[in-house]
Design a protein around this motif. Structure first.
Motif, PDB file in Angstrom:
ATOM      1  N   LYS A  81      66.903  63.665 -29.910  1.00 49.87           N
ATOM      2  CA  LYS A  81      66.360  64.668 -28.993  1.00 49.87           C
ATOM      3  C   LYS A  81      67.261  65.897 -28.956  1.00 49.87           C
ATOM      4  N   SER A  84      66.904  67.808 -32.378  1.00 53.87           N
ATOM      5  CA  SER A  84      65.651  68.550 -32.493  1.00 53.87           C
ATOM      6  C   SER A  84      65.625  69.731 -31.530  1.00 53.87           C
ATOM      7  N   LEU A 106      67.733  72.393 -33.100  1.00 51.42           N
ATOM      8  CA  LEU A 106      66.991  72.926 -34.235  1.00 51.42           C
ATOM      9  C   LEU A 106      65.965  73.960 -33.750  1.00 51.42           C
ATOM     10  N   ARG A 108      58.623  71.729 -25.391  1.00 52.37           N
ATOM     11  CA  ARG A 108      59.000  70.338 -25.691  1.00 52.37           C
ATOM     12  C   ARG A 108      57.742  69.496 -25.534  1.00 52.37           C
ATOM     13  N   ALA A 110      55.233  66.105 -32.868  1.00 51.33           N
ATOM     14  CA  ALA A 110      56.580  66.655 -33.020  1.00 51.33           C
ATOM     15  C   ALA A 110      57.288  66.550 -31.674  1.00 51.33           C
ATOM     16  N   ASP A 111      58.586  66.869 -31.678  1.00 49.83           N
ATOM     17  CA  ASP A 111      59.332  66.940 -30.425  1.00 49.83           C
ATOM     18  C   ASP A 111      59.197  68.329 -29.796  1.00 49.83           C
ATOM     19  N   TYR A 112      59.172  69.367 -30.640  1.00 52.67           N
ATOM     20  CA  TYR A 112      59.116  70.745 -30.155  1.00 52.67           C
ATOM     21  C   TYR A 112      58.139  71.565 -30.973  1.00 52.67           C
ATOM     22  N   TYR A 137      58.928  71.167 -39.781  1.00 55.73           N
ATOM     23  CA  TYR A 137      60.238  70.552 -40.016  1.00 55.73           C
ATOM     24  C   TYR A 137      60.282  69.118 -39.503  1.00 55.73           C
ATOM     25  N   GLU A 160      60.324  67.131 -36.732  1.00 61.00           N
ATOM     26  CA  GLU A 160      60.446  67.074 -35.285  1.00 61.00           C
ATOM     27  C   GLU A 160      60.222  68.418 -34.604  1.00 61.00           C
ATOM     28  N   VAL A 161      60.183  69.503 -35.383  1.00 60.48           N
ATOM     29  CA  VAL A 161      59.910  70.841 -34.846  1.00 60.48           C
ATOM     30  C   VAL A 161      58.853  71.502 -35.732  1.00 60.48           C
TER      31      VAL A 161
END
Length: 153
Positions: free
Chosen positions: A29, A32, A35, A55, A63-65, A112, A114-115
């Motif tokens: 977390k 990311s 990033l 987020r 994705a995370d973000y 990317y 996670e982003v």
């Protein structure tokens, strides 16, 4: 009589061990998030407008973000995309897993993992209104980003 000693030791004599290890989820977390902030910084350097970092990890598995921004010409959209790719390759040794829309230049998507980065022209950004779609996502504040400097006057 007992074979072991039972005594009341003062708390100061007991060594305190703190767990400095973080869980893999917490570390991922943090990575990311950093990033996403690097992406926003690279976009700001190329005068991207209306930079938003969301987020989405709690509301989506994609994705995370999400990092969304506006470029005010096709040339600027491509330049922002190139700046993001260069910064992440240099600072993070990361290349996008997938890139879409760079040839057209009206909406570039850089994935990317996670982003996910969305670089859009104003008409595309207004029409698709991704911020409204992801309204339940947490909006991350950007401390060192000059917002909207690239907007034509």
């Amino acid at each position: 009589m007992s074979d072991y000693f039972q005594g009341n030791f003062p708390l100061q004599s007991v060594s305190e061990i703190t767990n400095t290890l973080r869980s893999p989820e917490a570390e991922a977390k943090e990575v990311s998030g950093n990033l996403a902030l690097s992406i926003a910084e690279a976009a700001s350097d190329r005068k991207a407008g209306e930079i938003v970092v969301l987020r989405v990890a709690d509301v989506s598995y994609l994705a995370d973000y999400f990092v969304m921004m506006t470029g005010y010409s096709r040339v600027q959209v491509r330049a922002i995309a190139t700046a993001v790719e260069d910064k992440l390759e240099t600072d993070w040794q990361r290349l996008p897993l997938r890139t879409e829309g760079k040839a057209e230049g009206s909406w570039v998507l850089l994935d990317y993992g996670e982003v996910i980065v969305h670089i859009m022209m104003p008409t595309e950004r207004e029409f698709y209104n991704l911020e409204a779609f992801w309204v339940h996502a947490e909006r991350i504040s950007l401390p060192n980003v000059d917002d909207g400097e690239g907007k034509p006057t």
